[in-house]
Scaffold this motif. Sequence first.
Motif, PDB file in Angstrom:
ATOM      1  N   ASP A  20      86.133  33.309  33.752  1.00 60.70           N
ATOM      2  CA  ASP A  20      87.265  32.539  32.877  1.00 60.70           C
ATOM      3  C   ASP A  20      86.417  31.736  32.135  1.00 60.70           C
ATOM      4  O   ASP A  20      85.976  30.624  32.685  1.00 60.70           O
ATOM      5  CB  ASP A  20      88.079  31.982  34.101  1.00 60.70           C
ATOM      6  N   PRO A  21      86.543  31.976  30.783  1.00 59.18           N
ATOM      7  CA  PRO A  21      86.052  31.116  29.789  1.00 59.18           C
ATOM      8  C   PRO A  21      86.433  29.602  29.775  1.00 59.18           C
ATOM      9  O   PRO A  21      85.635  28.705  29.527  1.00 59.18           O
ATOM     10  CB  PRO A  21      86.593  31.672  28.421  1.00 59.18           C
ATOM     11  N   ARG A  22      87.382  29.274  30.365  1.00 55.22           N
ATOM     12  CA  ARG A  22      88.027  28.033  30.617  1.00 55.22           C
ATOM     13  C   ARG A  22      87.388  27.345  31.781  1.00 55.22           C
ATOM     14  O   ARG A  22      86.919  25.983  31.461  1.00 55.22           O
ATOM     15  CB  ARG A  22      89.423  28.003  31.094  1.00 55.22           C
ATOM     16  N   MET A  23      86.745  27.972  32.732  1.00 52.57           N
ATOM     17  CA  MET A  23      85.769  27.337  33.526  1.00 52.57           C
ATOM     18  C   MET A  23      84.445  26.982  33.047  1.00 52.57           C
ATOM     19  O   MET A  23      83.633  26.511  33.799  1.00 52.57           O
ATOM     20  CB  MET A  23      85.675  28.355  34.734  1.00 52.57           C
ATOM     21  N   LEU A  24      84.258  27.624  31.852  1.00 50.51           N
ATOM     22  CA  LEU A  24      82.816  27.848  31.344  1.00 50.51           C
ATOM     23  C   LEU A  24      82.622  27.066  30.017  1.00 50.51           C
ATOM     24  O   LEU A  24      81.554  26.735  29.308  1.00 50.51           O
ATOM     25  CB  LEU A  24      82.203  29.051  31.243  1.00 50.51           C
ATOM     26  N   LYS A  25      83.609  26.098  29.943  1.00 53.82           N
ATOM     27  CA  LYS A  25      83.856  25.398  28.585  1.00 53.82           C
ATOM     28  C   LYS A  25      82.492  24.473  28.421  1.00 53.82           C
ATOM     29  O   LYS A  25      81.807  24.360  27.425  1.00 53.82           O
ATOM     30  CB  LYS A  25      85.173  24.503  28.684  1.00 53.82           C
ATOM     31  N   HIS A  26      82.064  23.722  29.588  1.00 54.22           N
ATOM     32  CA  HIS A  26      81.152  22.987  29.509  1.00 54.22           C
ATOM     33  C   HIS A  26      79.831  23.610  29.886  1.00 54.22           C
ATOM     34  O   HIS A  26      78.782  22.908  30.064  1.00 54.22           O
ATOM     35  CB  HIS A  26      81.450  21.877  30.244  1.00 54.22           C
ATOM     36  N   LEU A  27      79.715  24.690  29.981  1.00 54.51           N
ATOM     37  CA  LEU A  27      78.307  25.643  30.532  1.00 54.51           C
ATOM     38  C   LEU A  27      78.028  26.617  29.397  1.00 54.51           C
ATOM     39  O   LEU A  27      77.384  27.670  29.852  1.00 54.51           O
ATOM     40  CB  LEU A  27      78.731  26.248  31.750  1.00 54.51           C
ATOM     41  N   GLY A  28      78.374  26.350  28.131  1.00 52.49           N
ATOM     42  CA  GLY A  28      77.975  27.230  27.007  1.00 52.49           C
ATOM     43  C   GLY A  28      79.499  28.367  26.964  1.00 52.49           C
ATOM     44  O   GLY A  28      79.258  28.949  25.743  1.00 52.49           O
ATOM     45  N   GLY A  29      80.344  28.497  27.588  1.00 51.67           N
ATOM     46  CA  GLY A  29      81.481  29.156  27.103  1.00 51.67           C
ATOM     47  C   GLY A  29      81.360  30.470  27.348  1.00 51.67           C
ATOM     48  O   GLY A  29      82.564  31.090  27.197  1.00 51.67           O
ATOM     49  N   VAL A  30      80.170  31.435  27.829  1.00 50.62           N
ATOM     50  CA  VAL A  30      80.152  32.698  27.621  1.00 50.62           C
ATOM     51  C   VAL A  30      80.350  33.176  29.258  1.00 50.62           C
ATOM     52  O   VAL A  30      79.518  32.696  29.807  1.00 50.62           O
ATOM     53  CB  VAL A  30      79.011  33.512  26.989  1.00 50.62           C
ATOM     54  N   GLU A  85      70.221  20.060  43.956  1.00 51.76           N
ATOM     55  CA  GLU A  85      71.228  19.768  43.144  1.00 51.76           C
ATOM     56  C   GLU A  85      72.501  19.997  43.929  1.00 51.76           C
ATOM     57  O   GLU A  85      72.698  20.822  44.843  1.00 51.76           O
ATOM     58  CB  GLU A  85      70.802  21.012  42.029  1.00 51.76           C
ATOM     59  N   ILE A  86      73.420  19.348  43.167  1.00 50.94           N
ATOM     60  CA  ILE A  86      74.964  19.824  43.646  1.00 50.94           C
ATOM     61  C   ILE A  86      75.765  20.198  42.437  1.00 50.94           C
ATOM     62  O   ILE A  86      75.588  19.791  41.372  1.00 50.94           O
ATOM     63  CB  ILE A  86      75.586  18.295  44.354  1.00 50.94           C
ATOM     64  N   GLY A  87      76.580  20.895  42.611  1.00 48.34           N
ATOM     65  CA  GLY A  87      77.510  21.363  41.622  1.00 48.34           C
ATOM     66  C   GLY A  87      78.887  21.642  42.321  1.00 48.34           C
ATOM     67  O   GLY A  87      79.242  21.720  43.585  1.00 48.34           O
ATOM     68  N   TRP A  88      79.885  21.802  41.307  1.00 46.18           N
ATOM     69  CA  TRP A  88      81.339  21.934  41.670  1.00 46.18           C
ATOM     70  C   TRP A  88      82.024  22.657  40.842  1.00 46.18           C
ATOM     71  O   TRP A  88      81.842  22.768  39.672  1.00 46.18           O
ATOM     72  CB  TRP A  88      82.019  20.541  42.211  1.00 46.18           C
ATOM     73  N   SER A  89      83.175  23.338  41.115  1.00 51.11           N
ATOM     74  CA  SER A  89      84.152  23.738  39.951  1.00 51.11           C
ATOM     75  C   SER A  89      85.518  23.933  40.700  1.00 51.11           C
ATOM     76  O   SER A  89      85.615  24.265  42.086  1.00 51.11           O
ATOM     77  CB  SER A  89      84.025  25.202  39.693  1.00 51.11           C
ATOM     78  N   ILE A  90      86.695  23.460  40.041  1.00 53.10           N
ATOM     79  CA  ILE A  90      87.968  23.704  40.441  1.00 53.10           C
ATOM     80  C   ILE A  90      88.542  24.495  39.573  1.00 53.10           C
ATOM     81  O   ILE A  90      88.761  24.508  38.387  1.00 53.10           O
ATOM     82  CB  ILE A  90      88.513  22.170  40.695  1.00 53.10           C
ATOM     83  N   LEU A  91      89.623  25.567  39.997  1.00 54.97           N
ATOM     84  CA  LEU A  91      90.185  26.366  38.999  1.00 54.97           C
ATOM     85  C   LEU A  91      91.231  25.794  38.152  1.00 54.97           C
ATOM     86  O   LEU A  91      91.841  24.976  38.830  1.00 54.97           O
ATOM     87  CB  LEU A  91      90.921  27.702  39.872  1.00 54.97           C
ATOM     88  N   PRO A  92      91.601  26.379  36.938  1.00 56.57           N
ATOM     89  CA  PRO A  92      92.562  25.553  36.372  1.00 56.57           C
ATOM     90  C   PRO A  92      93.897  24.949  36.864  1.00 56.57           C
ATOM     91  O   PRO A  92      94.381  24.151  36.632  1.00 56.57           O
ATOM     92  CB  PRO A  92      92.871  26.619  35.057  1.00 56.57           C
ATOM     93  N   GLU A  93      94.455  26.100  37.540  1.00 56.57           N
ATOM     94  CA  GLU A  93      95.816  25.792  38.366  1.00 56.57           C
ATOM     95  C   GLU A  93      95.624  24.479  39.434  1.00 56.57           C
ATOM     96  O   GLU A  93      96.832  23.952  39.804  1.00 56.57           O
ATOM     97  CB  GLU A  93      96.560  26.856  38.694  1.00 56.57           C
ATOM     98  N   PHE A  94      94.440  24.174  39.822  1.00 59.00           N
ATOM     99  CA  PHE A  94      94.338  23.161  40.854  1.00 59.00           C
ATOM    100  C   PHE A  94      93.674  21.899  40.100  1.00 59.00           C
ATOM    101  O   PHE A  94      93.430  21.068  40.963  1.00 59.00           O
ATOM    102  CB  PHE A  94      93.566  23.512  41.925  1.00 59.00           C
ATOM    103  N   GLN A  95      93.365  21.951  38.959  1.00 57.60           N
ATOM    104  CA  GLN A  95      92.740  20.757  38.180  1.00 57.60           C
ATOM    105  C   GLN A  95      93.577  19.456  38.164  1.00 57.60           C
ATOM    106  O   GLN A  95      94.872  19.576  38.199  1.00 57.60           O
ATOM    107  CB  GLN A  95      92.267  21.019  36.995  1.00 57.60           C
ATOM    108  N   ARG A  96      92.874  18.472  38.084  1.00 57.95           N
ATOM    109  CA  ARG A  96      93.630  17.068  37.943  1.00 57.95           C
ATOM    110  C   ARG A  96      94.443  16.504  38.915  1.00 57.95           C
ATOM    111  O   ARG A  96      95.316  15.882  38.677  1.00 57.95           O
ATOM    112  CB  ARG A  96      94.114  17.102  36.653  1.00 57.95           C
ATOM    113  N   GLN A  97      93.988  17.104  40.170  1.00 57.16           N
ATOM    114  CA  GLN A  97      94.852  16.696  41.296  1.00 57.16           C
ATOM    115  C   GLN A  97      93.786  15.860  42.341  1.00 57.16           C
ATOM    116  O   GLN A  97      94.422  15.623  43.700  1.00 57.16           O
ATOM    117  CB  GLN A  97      95.421  17.779  42.125  1.00 57.16           C
ATOM    118  N   GLY A  98      92.847  15.539  41.830  1.00 60.10           N
ATOM    119  CA  GLY A  98      91.786  14.676  42.751  1.00 60.10           C
ATOM    120  C   GLY A  98      91.027  15.550  43.610  1.00 60.10           C
ATOM    121  O   GLY A  98      90.163  15.225  44.683  1.00 60.10           O
TER     122      GLY A  98
END
Length: 178
Positions: A20-30, A85-98
Amino acid sequence: MKLLELTTDDLPLYESVYLDPRMLKHLGGVPFQRERLPQKLARDVESIRRGAAWIFKIIPDEEEERAAGSVCIWESGIHDEPMNEIGWSILPEFQRQGLATKAVRALLEQARESGRWDIIHAFPSVTNTASNAICRKMGFTLLEEVDLEWSGHKLRCNHWLIDLSQAPLGRDHRSPGR
Ligand SMILES: CC(C)(COP(=O)(O)OP(=O)(O)OC[C@H]1O[C@@H](n2cnc3c(N)ncnc32)[C@H](O)[C@@H]1OP(=O)(O)O)[C@@H](O)C(=O)NCCC(=O)NCCS
């Protein structure tokens, strides 16, 4: 929210995160190549088995099994330096809920209790306001800006570090007493 270990059945989650390009916006977008994802998932599950990574899917309270994203700590290497290293991701429909904040805090607390990981680095892109806010809230220290390559793309990133054997985790002003 609960964290469940990643398994080879989690291809749908990987497709949501890596295609999903929305998930990769800050990672180059492709997006990744779809046909390479099963191999990536198998490699990641194998890293868990070897003890080289902790990779969890994040299950929100209101969901039985559907994952909202993932959070992981792994043995990594940046500029030929071995590091955790630590990394994380939250799918668009679940974002901005903490959810990312809760999941990262839970993983770091588990990491500290286990003693498995001590010094942990994070490299969010300098444009990734949410991820940089999470690092700050958890008590990571900002060391420097660095140029990194992610899946063939050059990214300007903030380099954050936390030493779990030293500092307590930062307190989240939205969850007093935790
Ligand atoms: C970055 C990401 C994990 C944040 O997940 P989230 O569950 O929405 O984050 P939270 O709700 O816990 O919010 C964390 C902080 O970021 C802020 N925030 C969340 N989304 C934001 C956005 N789009 N823009 C600006 N700030 C944002 C929140 O307000 C909160 O800050 P506060 O505590 O100071 O109020 C999610 O947006 C994501 O997965 N994005 C795509 C992939 C990605 O960037 N992964 C991380 C690579 S390092």
